[in-house]
Enzyme design. Sequence first.
Site, mmCIF file in Angstrom:
data_model
loop_
_atom_site.group_PDB
_atom_site.id
_atom_site.type_symbol
_atom_site.label_atom_id
_atom_site.label_comp_id
_atom_site.label_asym_id
_atom_site.label_seq_id
_atom_site.Cartn_x
_atom_site.Cartn_y
_atom_site.Cartn_z
ATOM 1 C CG HIS A 162 71.389 48.728 74.782
ATOM 2 N ND1 HIS A 162 72.745 48.850 74.591
ATOM 3 C CD2 HIS A 162 70.989 49.860 75.408
ATOM 4 C CE1 HIS A 162 73.156 49.996 75.095
ATOM 5 N NE2 HIS A 162 72.113 50.636 75.590
ATOM 6 C CG HIS A 219 67.324 52.486 76.683
ATOM 7 N ND1 HIS A 219 67.780 52.404 77.977
ATOM 8 C CD2 HIS A 219 68.427 52.687 75.917
ATOM 9 C CE1 HIS A 219 69.106 52.556 77.989
ATOM 10 N NE2 HIS A 219 69.514 52.735 76.745
HETATM 11 P P1 AMP Z 1 73.190 53.161 77.130
HETATM 12 O O1 AMP Z 1 73.538 54.479 77.760
HETATM 13 O O2 AMP Z 1 72.161 53.304 76.022
HETATM 14 O O3 AMP Z 1 74.410 52.385 76.701
HETATM 15 O O4 AMP Z 1 72.432 52.356 78.256
HETATM 16 C C1 AMP Z 1 73.021 51.358 79.028
HETATM 17 C C2 AMP Z 1 71.990 50.942 80.055
HETATM 18 O O5 AMP Z 1 72.393 49.726 80.611
HETATM 19 C C3 AMP Z 1 71.823 51.944 81.203
HETATM 20 O O6 AMP Z 1 70.474 52.381 81.235
HETATM 21 C C4 AMP Z 1 72.181 51.119 82.443
HETATM 22 O O7 AMP Z 1 71.370 51.413 83.557
HETATM 23 C C5 AMP Z 1 71.963 49.698 81.951
HETATM 24 N N1 AMP Z 1 72.740 48.680 82.631
HETATM 25 C C6 AMP Z 1 74.064 48.677 82.865
HETATM 26 N N2 AMP Z 1 74.436 47.545 83.513
HETATM 27 C C7 AMP Z 1 73.307 46.812 83.678
HETATM 28 C C8 AMP Z 1 73.015 45.557 84.277
HETATM 29 N N3 AMP Z 1 73.981 44.799 84.836
HETATM 30 N N4 AMP Z 1 71.733 45.119 84.275
HETATM 31 C C9 AMP Z 1 70.759 45.869 83.724
HETATM 32 N N5 AMP Z 1 70.967 47.062 83.125
HETATM 33 C C10 AMP Z 1 72.226 47.539 83.113
#
Ligand code: AMP
Length: 144
Positions: free
Chosen positions: A104, A106
Amino acid sequence: MTGDAMTDCLFCKIIAGDLPCHRVYLDENVLAFLDIGPVSSGHVLVIPNHHYETLSDLPDELSAAIGSVLPRLCRAVIESVGAKGLNVLQNNGACAGQVVNHAHFHLIPRIEDDGLGFRWRAGKYDNGEAERLCGKISNALANQ
Ligand code: AMP
Ligand code: ZN
């Protein structure tokens, strides 16, 4: 890394509609939605519609599909929250801060003095190290 939906993956569940999200964009390859824990208002996640763990795992076509929508998404996010800038952050692997193992991007809107950001400790190569590294990376690329 598979391309198939993974039953224990949060983002695959969102793609399947088994978990809710605040969706801002969807096409046949890409989904974008609000991050549930926004670092700043308008923080958006952009994901491939198939399960691959990291950027390194993405097939070229899927990566290209994400790349082609990123500028539009950036413009829309910036305009919608009145940001002055935006960071694109992409974590690969636990040591790099990846928590959800579905690739993903950001999109994090920024304004002056928002207190975000991280310490950027610029280093320096020893004599000859940059040339050696250049050669290694070029060779690795040629072998892919
Ligand atoms: P990473 O640390 O790059 O893996 O980021 C994962 C991101 O996913 C974090 O910023 C979380 O806040 C986000 N996240 C986790 N669960 C959900 C969800 N159900 N809906 C939207 N964002 C999420
Ligand atoms: Zn997944």
